[in-house]
Design an enzyme around this catalytic site. Sequence first.
Site, PDB file in Angstrom:
ATOM      1  N   ASP A  15       0.909  -1.229   0.021  1.00 13.23           N
ATOM      2  CA  ASP A  15      -0.085   0.030  -0.027  1.00 13.23           C
ATOM      3  C   ASP A  15       0.785   1.119   0.054  1.00 13.23           C
ATOM      4  O   ASP A  15       0.574   2.391  -0.727  1.00 13.23           O
ATOM      5  CB  ASP A  15      -0.781  -0.093   1.095  1.00 13.23           C
ATOM      6  CG  ASP A  15      -2.162   0.775   1.139  1.00 13.23           C
ATOM      7  OD1 ASP A  15      -2.184   1.696   0.043  1.00 13.23           O
ATOM      8  OD2 ASP A  15      -3.011   0.640   1.914  1.00 13.23           O
ATOM      9  N   HIS A 205      -7.647  -0.873   8.936  1.00 12.89           N
ATOM     10  CA  HIS A 205      -6.682  -0.428   7.772  1.00 12.89           C
ATOM     11  C   HIS A 205      -6.969   1.260   7.734  1.00 12.89           C
ATOM     12  O   HIS A 205      -7.882   1.514   6.985  1.00 12.89           O
ATOM     13  CB  HIS A 205      -6.989  -1.341   6.565  1.00 12.89           C
ATOM     14  CG  HIS A 205      -6.187  -0.978   5.392  1.00 12.89           C
ATOM     15  ND1 HIS A 205      -5.236  -1.470   4.985  1.00 12.89           N
ATOM     16  CD2 HIS A 205      -6.447   0.203   4.476  1.00 12.89           C
ATOM     17  CE1 HIS A 205      -4.496  -1.266   3.718  1.00 12.89           C
ATOM     18  NE2 HIS A 205      -5.350   0.164   3.538  1.00 12.89           N
ATOM     19  N   CYS A 238      -0.287   9.455  -2.229  1.00 10.93           N
ATOM     20  CA  CYS A 238      -0.354   9.468  -3.782  1.00 10.93           C
ATOM     21  C   CYS A 238       0.434  10.772  -4.403  1.00 10.93           C
ATOM     22  O   CYS A 238       0.039  11.887  -3.961  1.00 10.93           O
ATOM     23  CB  CYS A 238      -1.894   9.434  -4.430  1.00 10.93           C
ATOM     24  SG  CYS A 238      -1.911   9.447  -5.800  1.00 10.93           S
TER      25      CYS A 238
HETATM   26  P1  HMG Z   1      -9.356  -3.879 -16.611  1.00 14.63           P
HETATM   27  O1  HMG Z   1      -8.755  -2.832 -17.407  1.00 14.63           O
HETATM   28  O2  HMG Z   1     -10.722  -3.583 -16.287  1.00 14.63           O
HETATM   29  O3  HMG Z   1      -9.185  -5.229 -16.834  1.00 14.63           O
HETATM   30  O4  HMG Z   1      -8.680  -3.592 -15.219  1.00 14.63           O
HETATM   31  P2  HMG Z   1      -9.412  -6.144 -17.973  1.00 14.63           P
HETATM   32  O5  HMG Z   1      -9.691  -7.432 -17.352  1.00 14.63           O
HETATM   33  O6  HMG Z   1     -10.478  -5.554 -19.079  1.00 14.63           O
HETATM   34  O7  HMG Z   1      -7.797  -6.192 -18.691  1.00 14.63           O
HETATM   35  C1  HMG Z   1      -7.228  -5.323 -19.208  1.00 14.63           C
HETATM   36  C2  HMG Z   1      -5.715  -5.290 -19.394  1.00 14.63           C
HETATM   37  O8  HMG Z   1      -5.235  -5.522 -17.864  1.00 14.63           O
HETATM   38  C3  HMG Z   1      -5.184  -6.711 -19.834  1.00 14.63           C
HETATM   39  O9  HMG Z   1      -3.929  -6.478 -20.720  1.00 14.63           O
HETATM   40  C4  HMG Z   1      -5.117  -7.840 -19.000  1.00 14.63           C
HETATM   41  O10 HMG Z   1      -4.149  -8.741 -19.075  1.00 14.63           O
HETATM   42  C5  HMG Z   1      -4.466  -6.902 -17.685  1.00 14.63           C
HETATM   43  P3  HMG Z   1      -3.971  -5.884 -22.121  1.00 14.63           P
HETATM   44  O11 HMG Z   1      -4.659  -7.021 -23.162  1.00 14.63           O
HETATM   45  O12 HMG Z   1      -4.634  -4.767 -22.380  1.00 14.63           O
HETATM   46  O13 HMG Z   1      -2.299  -5.770 -22.256  1.00 14.63           O
HETATM   47  N1  HMG Z   1      -4.689  -7.335 -16.342  1.00 14.63           N
HETATM   48  C6  HMG Z   1      -3.937  -7.507 -15.604  1.00 14.63           C
HETATM   49  N2  HMG Z   1      -2.737  -7.647 -15.804  1.00 14.63           N
HETATM   50  C7  HMG Z   1      -1.781  -8.087 -14.555  1.00 14.63           C
HETATM   51  N3  HMG Z   1      -2.354  -8.431 -13.500  1.00 14.63           N
HETATM   52  C8  HMG Z   1      -3.545  -8.565 -13.406  1.00 14.63           C
HETATM   53  C9  HMG Z   1      -4.384  -8.222 -14.345  1.00 14.63           C
HETATM   54  N4  HMG Z   1      -5.729  -8.194 -14.890  1.00 14.63           N
HETATM   55  C10 HMG Z   1      -5.986  -7.806 -16.117  1.00 14.63           C
HETATM   56  N5  HMG Z   1      -4.184  -9.098 -12.316  1.00 14.63           N
HETATM   57  C11 HMG Z   1      -8.128  -4.569 -13.080  1.00 14.63           C
HETATM   58  C12 HMG Z   1      -9.027  -3.960 -14.093  1.00 14.63           C
HETATM   59  C13 HMG Z   1      -8.596  -4.793 -11.627  1.00 14.63           C
HETATM   60  C14 HMG Z   1      -7.078  -5.323 -13.608  1.00 14.63           C
HETATM   61  C15 HMG Z   1      -7.296  -2.927 -12.873  1.00 14.63           C
HETATM   62  O14 HMG Z   1      -8.111  -1.945 -12.675  1.00 14.63           O
HETATM   63  C16 HMG Z   1      -6.334  -2.781 -11.727  1.00 14.63           C
HETATM   64  O15 HMG Z   1      -5.278  -3.480 -11.948  1.00 14.63           O
HETATM   65  N6  HMG Z   1      -6.473  -2.111 -10.628  1.00 14.63           N
HETATM   66  C17 HMG Z   1      -5.646  -2.173  -9.478  1.00 14.63           C
HETATM   67  C18 HMG Z   1      -6.103  -0.954  -8.584  1.00 14.63           C
HETATM   68  C19 HMG Z   1      -4.931  -1.044  -7.507  1.00 14.63           C
HETATM   69  O16 HMG Z   1      -4.070  -2.080  -7.463  1.00 14.63           O
HETATM   70  N7  HMG Z   1      -5.278  -0.122  -6.732  1.00 14.63           N
HETATM   71  C20 HMG Z   1      -4.540  -0.010  -5.450  1.00 14.63           C
HETATM   72  C21 HMG Z   1      -4.928  -1.319  -4.504  1.00 14.63           C
HETATM   73  S1  HMG Z   1      -6.374  -1.035  -3.835  1.00 14.63           S
HETATM   74  C22 HMG Z   1      -5.966  -0.285  -2.199  1.00 14.63           C
HETATM   75  O17 HMG Z   1      -4.826   0.390  -2.266  1.00 14.63           O
HETATM   76  C23 HMG Z   1      -7.138  -0.081  -1.263  1.00 14.63           C
HETATM   77  C24 HMG Z   1      -6.659  -0.920   0.108  1.00 14.63           C
HETATM   78  O18 HMG Z   1      -5.294  -0.620   0.471  1.00 14.63           O
HETATM   79  C25 HMG Z   1      -7.578  -0.731   1.052  1.00 14.63           C
HETATM   80  C26 HMG Z   1      -7.922   0.790   1.585  1.00 14.63           C
HETATM   81  O19 HMG Z   1      -6.893   1.624   1.763  1.00 14.63           O
HETATM   82  O20 HMG Z   1      -9.161   0.921   1.755  1.00 14.63           O
HETATM   83  C27 HMG Z   1      -6.506  -2.274  -0.441  1.00 14.63           C
HETATM   84 MG    MG Z   2      -4.842   1.112   1.697  1.00 12.29          MG
END
Ligand code: HMG
Ligand code: MG
Length: 298
Positions: A15, A205, A238
């Site tokens: 995170d 968290h 961020c």
């Molecule tokens: P999308 O664009 O809707 O996904 O993203 P898709 O299924 O349509 O795929 C599009 C492309 O992404 C494809 O690649 C997939 O292969 C690739 P392309 O054909 O265009 O080259 N892809 C991936 N690549 C690697 N690993 C994967 C993966 N899945 C698809 N797992 C997706 C949907 C969820 C993937 C995207 O929105 C994403 O990665 N989001 C991540 C957001 C993130 O990490 N946010 C931070 C973490 S959450 C947080 O911090 C909160 C937390 O701390 C709690 C709090 O504080 O409240 C947990």
């Molecule tokens: Mg967080």
Amino acid sequence: MRAKQISLFEVGARDGLQNERAVPLEAKIALINALAEAGVKRIETGSFVSPKWVPQMADSQAVFAGITRHTGVRYSALTPNMQGLAGAIDARADEVAVFASASEAFSQRNINCSIEESIERFIPLIDKAKQLNLPVRGYVSCTLGCPYEGEIAVSEVVRVSEILYKLGVYEISLGDTIGIGTPDKARNMLKAVAEKVPVEQLALHFHDTRGQALANILACLDTGVSTIDTSVAGLGGCPYAKGASGNLASEDLVYMLHGMGIETGIDLLKLAHAGHEISRVLGRPSGSKVALALGKPE
Ligand code: HMG
Ligand code: MG
């Protein structure tokens, strides 16, 4: 009743570093090893998400491959979908985490789908993880407010938490994603969720954006909650959102808990040193007040 022992779930390497400028692979590995040396037993090591969305986590596979695994330490990974789970399995993660939101708008911005769609995606992921005996953690974001929707109904936090719980998630981490909550609100939210999910399976968290996280956690301790997510040196914040900041600094929580006679099993000085070192790599002082007071190693 207050827990006598609190388990820290360290999220700095995920995170925290997902929201910092990119740091070299070696520095990430050194950080995770130093956290384990300090006695941290649960370390979120990386995430298997789209590298287009979060380039800072693109080297998670290499991070998992490079760390020295300590006995008794669980190294976990964030996995939004089956592709992410496959990455975590390849990396030999000890557990994985799915992440949902109590806010529809945040769900769309964070993972590009609705809350319901995200839950649909988690079902096969959790099933597959269960087959592999891989524990699954679940996050619920925006439990005390959302950057896009503002107020979030506690009933919605309870609803999403209960769904994840019923799907078989072993622990639900309640996120104050933007550090907007205050103590009474935090305690009321936790108590409401605890009516549906046993408090032993809940974690806090809290991001510290407004300096409220420690007070909010303190207000929640009497519920018996015994897992808290923190970020060494308060890593996070961020670069694109002015004023945003990381989770509560691990050192600050450990100092408070030890002062209250609550055990964590963590060596505070070693933890603070780990935080100073990664802060040096980032070119700024530690974000932990306790670490600053303790000073850097000679
Ligand atoms: P999308 O664009 O809707 O996904 O993203 P898709 O299924 O349509 O795929 C599009 C492309 O992404 C494809 O690649 C997939 O292969 C690739 P392309 O054909 O265009 O080259 N892809 C991936 N690549 C690697 N690993 C994967 C993966 N899945 C698809 N797992 C997706 C949907 C969820 C993937 C995207 O929105 C994403 O990665 N989001 C991540 C957001 C993130 O990490 N946010 C931070 C973490 S959450 C947080 O911090 C909160 C937390 O701390 C709690 C709090 O504080 O409240 C947990
Ligand atoms: Mg967080």
